[in-house]
Motif scaffolding. Sequence first.
Motif, short mmCIF file in Angstrom:
data_model
loop_
_atom_site.label_atom_id
_atom_site.label_comp_id
_atom_site.label_asym_id
_atom_site.label_seq_id
_atom_site.Cartn_x
_atom_site.Cartn_y
_atom_site.Cartn_z
N LYS A 127 0.83 -1.20 0.00
CA LYS A 127 0.00 0.00 0.00
C LYS A 127 0.87 1.25 0.00
CE LYS A 127 -2.15 1.36 3.61
NZ LYS A 127 -2.96 1.45 4.80
N PHE B 172 -3.51 -5.46 -1.15
CA PHE B 172 -2.49 -4.56 -1.69
C PHE B 172 -1.20 -5.25 -2.09
CE2 PHE B 172 -4.84 -2.66 1.87
CZ PHE B 172 -5.70 -1.85 1.15
N TYR C 275 -7.16 1.93 -2.42
CA TYR C 275 -6.69 2.84 -1.38
C TYR C 275 -6.69 4.27 -1.90
CZ TYR C 275 -3.21 5.02 1.75
OH TYR C 275 -2.54 5.86 2.62
N GLN D 44 -9.27 2.58 2.87
CA GLN D 44 -8.73 1.43 2.16
C GLN D 44 -9.73 0.29 2.18
OE1 GLN D 44 -5.18 0.43 4.32
NE2 GLN D 44 -6.18 0.77 6.27
#
Length: 122
Positions: free
Chosen positions: A32, A48, A75, A103
């Motif tokens: 992320k 992610f 995100y 997110q």
Amino acid sequence: MRFSTRIAAVASTVALAGGGMLATAGTAQAAKSDCPKTYLCSWATTNFSGLPGKVAYDNSNLRQYYKFANSRSMYNNGASCSVRVWAGTNYTGSSVVFKIGYQLHDTSNSVLRNGAGSNRWC
């Protein structure tokens, strides 16, 4: 002859060590944190993993981008506002608002379960 054999052995060892370092570096996973500031990022995998797709402006057709069309995690790393993401192109269908820092680890239980279609900031 003995000198040439040693040079060849050292060269082999260096080549193998270098190759090992390259292989290790290539297997590193993105995260992320790889989503740049001011972007909405999408991954084609949950949680992610892998490299993100990213957009910074309004888009009436996110389906043209593989990682949004096949979104499995998203995100909002925006700097100043939220972003609304629609399931359909041209701002149609169900939508979800991603506030700054919001997110979604797994889109499978959301309106984006079949990917993202469009987005608009603020």
